[in-house]
Design a protein around this motif. Structure first.
Motif, PDB file in Angstrom:
ATOM      1  N   PRO A  53       0.823  -1.212   0.000  1.00 34.94           N
ATOM      2  CA  PRO A  53       0.000   0.000   0.000  1.00 34.94           C
ATOM      3  C   PRO A  53       0.857   1.262   0.000  1.00 34.94           C
ATOM      4  CG  PRO A  53       0.047  -0.956   2.190  1.00 34.94           C
ATOM      5  CD  PRO A  53       0.791  -1.909   1.290  1.00 34.94           C
ATOM      6  N   GLN A  54       0.427   2.225  -0.784  1.00 42.09           N
ATOM      7  CA  GLN A  54       1.075   3.530  -0.784  1.00 42.09           C
ATOM      8  C   GLN A  54       0.601   4.322   0.438  1.00 42.09           C
ATOM      9  OE1 GLN A  54       3.183   5.042  -3.066  1.00 42.09           O
ATOM     10  NE2 GLN A  54       2.637   4.384  -5.127  1.00 42.09           N
ATOM     11  N   PRO A  55       1.462   5.134   1.045  1.00 45.43           N
ATOM     12  CA  PRO A  55       0.997   6.013   2.115  1.00 45.43           C
ATOM     13  C   PRO A  55      -0.148   6.888   1.618  1.00 45.43           C
ATOM     14  CG  PRO A  55       3.382   5.950   2.085  1.00 45.43           C
ATOM     15  CD  PRO A  55       2.917   5.225   0.853  1.00 45.43           C
ATOM     16  N   SER A  56      -1.142   7.090   2.464  1.00 41.25           N
ATOM     17  CA  SER A  56      -2.339   7.829   2.041  1.00 41.25           C
ATOM     18  C   SER A  56      -2.666   9.023   2.929  1.00 41.25           C
ATOM     19  CB  SER A  56      -3.540   6.873   1.991  1.00 41.25           C
ATOM     20  OG  SER A  56      -3.723   6.251   3.253  1.00 41.25           O
ATOM     21  N   LEU A  61       0.250  20.208   0.889  1.00 40.30           N
ATOM     22  CA  LEU A  61       1.326  20.461  -0.067  1.00 40.30           C
ATOM     23  C   LEU A  61       2.671  19.848   0.350  1.00 40.30           C
ATOM     24  CD1 LEU A  61       0.529  24.188  -0.968  1.00 40.30           C
ATOM     25  CD2 LEU A  61      -0.101  22.120  -2.221  1.00 40.30           C
ATOM     26  N   LEU A  62       2.691  19.148   1.484  1.00 43.03           N
ATOM     27  CA  LEU A  62       3.927  18.511   1.941  1.00 43.03           C
ATOM     28  C   LEU A  62       3.989  17.056   1.460  1.00 43.03           C
ATOM     29  CD1 LEU A  62       3.951  19.846   5.610  1.00 43.03           C
ATOM     30  CD2 LEU A  62       5.155  20.776   3.624  1.00 43.03           C
ATOM     31  N   HIS A  63       5.186  16.493   1.392  1.00 39.17           N
ATOM     32  CA  HIS A  63       5.329  15.103   0.936  1.00 39.17           C
ATOM     33  C   HIS A  63       4.776  14.148   1.994  1.00 39.17           C
ATOM     34  CE1 HIS A  63       8.812  14.925   3.623  1.00 39.17           C
ATOM     35  NE2 HIS A  63       8.772  13.609   3.472  1.00 39.17           N
ATOM     36  N   ASN A  64       4.295  12.996   1.547  1.00 39.17           N
ATOM     37  CA  ASN A  64       3.756  12.019   2.493  1.00 39.17           C
ATOM     38  C   ASN A  64       4.389  10.636   2.345  1.00 39.17           C
ATOM     39  OD1 ASN A  64       2.570  10.984   0.181  1.00 39.17           O
ATOM     40  ND2 ASN A  64       0.570  10.675   1.127  1.00 39.17           N
ATOM     41  N   ARG A  65       5.411  10.511   1.489  1.00 40.24           N
ATOM     42  CA  ARG A  65       6.052   9.201   1.354  1.00 40.24           C
ATOM     43  C   ARG A  65       7.525   9.333   1.033  1.00 40.24           C
ATOM     44  NH1 ARG A  65       2.036   7.734  -3.219  1.00 40.24           N
ATOM     45  NH2 ARG A  65       1.101   9.443  -2.100  1.00 40.24           N
ATOM     46  N   VAL A  66       8.233   8.277   1.436  1.00 39.77           N
ATOM     47  CA  VAL A  66       9.657   8.149   1.144  1.00 39.77           C
ATOM     48  C   VAL A  66       9.825   6.839   0.382  1.00 39.77           C
ATOM     49  CG1 VAL A  66      11.945   7.805   2.146  1.00 39.77           C
ATOM     50  CG2 VAL A  66      10.348   9.389   3.233  1.00 39.77           C
ATOM     51  N   VAL A  67      10.497   6.899  -0.742  1.00 42.14           N
ATOM     52  CA  VAL A  67      10.793   5.690  -1.509  1.00 42.14           C
ATOM     53  C   VAL A  67      12.304   5.599  -1.658  1.00 42.14           C
ATOM     54  CG1 VAL A  67      10.492   4.466  -3.695  1.00 42.14           C
ATOM     55  CG2 VAL A  67       8.597   5.797  -2.747  1.00 42.14           C
ATOM     56  N   SER A  68      12.874   4.473  -1.238  1.00 42.27           N
ATOM     57  CA  SER A  68      14.311   4.247  -1.388  1.00 42.27           C
ATOM     58  C   SER A  68      14.536   3.280  -2.537  1.00 42.27           C
ATOM     59  CB  SER A  68      14.907   3.662  -0.106  1.00 42.27           C
ATOM     60  OG  SER A  68      14.958   4.640   0.904  1.00 42.27           O
ATOM     61  N   LEU A  69      15.566   3.561  -3.331  1.00 44.01           N
ATOM     62  CA  LEU A  69      15.907   2.740  -4.483  1.00 44.01           C
ATOM     63  C   LEU A  69      17.352   2.297  -4.365  1.00 44.01           C
ATOM     64  CD1 LEU A  69      14.346   5.043  -7.208  1.00 44.01           C
ATOM     65  CD2 LEU A  69      13.290   3.020  -6.196  1.00 44.01           C
ATOM     66  N   LYS A 100      15.068  -3.894  -5.920  1.00 40.60           N
ATOM     67  CA  LYS A 100      14.755  -3.648  -4.509  1.00 40.60           C
ATOM     68  C   LYS A 100      14.291  -2.221  -4.316  1.00 40.60           C
ATOM     69  CE  LYS A 100      16.231  -4.091   0.261  1.00 40.60           C
ATOM     70  NZ  LYS A 100      17.148  -4.700   1.216  1.00 40.60           N
ATOM     71  N   ILE A 101      13.222  -2.074  -3.532  1.00 39.94           N
ATOM     72  CA  ILE A 101      12.715  -0.754  -3.145  1.00 39.94           C
ATOM     73  C   ILE A 101      12.342  -0.790  -1.667  1.00 39.94           C
ATOM     74  CG2 ILE A 101      11.848  -0.151  -5.436  1.00 39.94           C
ATOM     75  CD1 ILE A 101       9.011  -0.876  -4.392  1.00 39.94           C
ATOM     76  N   GLY A 102      12.240   0.404  -1.075  1.00 36.87           N
ATOM     77  CA  GLY A 102      11.754   0.540   0.288  1.00 36.87           C
ATOM     78  C   GLY A 102      10.763   1.686   0.347  1.00 36.87           C
ATOM     79  N   ILE A 103       9.847   1.636   1.309  1.00 39.97           N
ATOM     80  CA  ILE A 103       8.838   2.687   1.457  1.00 39.97           C
ATOM     81  C   ILE A 103       8.459   2.826   2.929  1.00 39.97           C
ATOM     82  CG2 ILE A 103       6.851   1.163   1.094  1.00 39.97           C
ATOM     83  CD1 ILE A 103       5.654   3.526  -0.621  1.00 39.97           C
ATOM     84  N   ASN A 104       8.018   4.012   3.308  1.00 43.51           N
ATOM     85  CA  ASN A 104       7.506   4.228   4.663  1.00 43.51           C
ATOM     86  C   ASN A 104       6.054   3.731   4.696  1.00 43.51           C
ATOM     87  OD1 ASN A 104       6.862   6.472   2.932  1.00 43.51           O
ATOM     88  ND2 ASN A 104       6.161   7.614   4.703  1.00 43.51           N
ATOM     89  N   ASN A 105       5.898   2.466   4.929  1.00 43.84           N
ATOM     90  CA  ASN A 105       4.608   1.789   4.817  1.00 43.84           C
ATOM     91  C   ASN A 105       3.751   2.059   6.054  1.00 43.84           C
ATOM     92  OD1 ASN A 105       2.492  -0.029   4.582  1.00 43.84           O
ATOM     93  ND2 ASN A 105       3.779  -1.722   3.920  1.00 43.84           N
ATOM     94  N   GLU A 106       3.056   3.185   6.032  1.00 42.45           N
ATOM     95  CA  GLU A 106       2.265   3.604   7.200  1.00 42.45           C
ATOM     96  C   GLU A 106       1.115   2.651   7.503  1.00 42.45           C
ATOM     97  OE1 GLU A 106      -0.948   6.622   5.127  1.00 42.45           O
ATOM     98  OE2 GLU A 106       0.858   7.494   5.980  1.00 42.45           O
ATOM     99  N   HIS A 107       0.694   1.848   6.529  1.00 46.48           N
ATOM    100  CA  HIS A 107      -0.416   0.916   6.746  1.00 46.48           C
ATOM    101  C   HIS A 107       0.023  -0.337   7.505  1.00 46.48           C
ATOM    102  CE1 HIS A 107      -3.160   3.277   4.282  1.00 46.48           C
ATOM    103  NE2 HIS A 107      -2.156   3.437   3.446  1.00 46.48           N
ATOM    104  N   GLY A 108       1.327  -0.623   7.514  1.00 45.86           N
ATOM    105  CA  GLY A 108       1.850  -1.717   8.318  1.00 45.86           C
ATOM    106  C   GLY A 108       1.524  -3.107   7.821  1.00 45.86           C
ATOM    107  N   TYR A 109       1.371  -3.269   6.514  1.00 42.30           N
ATOM    108  CA  TYR A 109       1.167  -4.612   5.969  1.00 42.30           C
ATOM    109  C   TYR A 109       1.632  -4.660   4.520  1.00 42.30           C
ATOM    110  CZ  TYR A 109      -2.728  -3.189   2.990  1.00 42.30           C
ATOM    111  OH  TYR A 109      -3.481  -2.590   2.020  1.00 42.30           O
ATOM    112  N   ALA A 110       1.854  -5.870   4.048  1.00 43.96           N
ATOM    113  CA  ALA A 110       2.029  -6.160   2.627  1.00 43.96           C
ATOM    114  C   ALA A 110       1.342  -7.499   2.385  1.00 43.96           C
ATOM    115  CB  ALA A 110       3.501  -6.225   2.239  1.00 43.96           C
TER     116      ALA A 110
END
Length: 195
Positions: A53-56, A61-69, A100-110
């Motif tokens: 899930p993407q952060p929602s 106007l501020l960012h709500n997600r971090v994606v690491s590559l 490989k990617i990383g994300i600030n998964n605020e929903h806490g599941y995959a």
């Protein structure tokens, strides 16, 4: 791990509804403070569909997600779909290039759909927590052999004899068809994850 002076433990508890609670414990058995974060990998067979899930959170106007590559990650890789609500990953035996990617998964599941079954991995994402790899609490890696569903705990300084605890819940639900579009993904999430 004598060289690292860390004691690793894992408690596995069977629960109801095909759930397993996995508690990862890391104790600093050395004489000095050390900095680390728990990193828990679950390795799965390729051929399925991973839903992240993407952060929602509405941050105006501020960012709500971090994606690491990672350096070897190609953002145009055919295995990944960068959707509005989800990042979808289709690991396959036909592509050996690592991804490989990383994300600030605020929903806490995959979720991972494979062979007519659904595997759900849950954990506690701490909003505003200090996470490694640019601030991500969830990572996934794949090549042609496997796919990893990886959760991370907070990165912190740990005193001698202090124990850090990172808890995951795994759930396997049988006979769940792979969703074909975002609407079917939302229906599956509502039925099996957000119930």
């Amino acid at each position: 791990q004598a060289w690292n002076e860390l004691q690793l433990e894992m408690d596995v508890v069977m629960k109801e509804d095909n759930q397993v609670e996995v508690t990862h414990k890391i104790t600093n058995i050395g004489s000095w403070n050390v900095n680390f974060a728990p990193w828990a990998l679950t390795v799965m067979k390729v051929g399925g569909l991973q839903v992240i899930p993407q952060p929602s959170k509405d941050t105006a106007l501020l960012h709500n997600r971090v994606v690491s590559l990672w350096a070897y990650t190609d953002m145009s890789d055919s295995r990944v779909t960068w959707g509005k609500d989800f990042i979808l990953l289709r690991p396959t035996s036909k592509i050996s290039q690592p991804f490989k990617i990383g994300i600030n998964n605020e929903h806490g599941y995959a979720a991972y759909f494979n062979n007519g079954n659904l595997f759900i991995k849950r954990y506690n994402h701490v909003e505003g927590g200090c996470y490694p790899d640019g601030g991500v609490s969830y990572e996934t890696y794949t090549n042609n052999l496997m796919v990893e569903l990886e959760t991370l705990g907070e990165y912190k300084e740990v005193a001698p004899e202090e124990t850090v605890v990172h808890v995951e819940t795994w759930q396997l639900i049988l006979n769940v068809p792979e969703p074909k579009n975002d609407d079917e993904i939302r229906e599956a999430i509502k039925k099996y994850i957000e119930k």
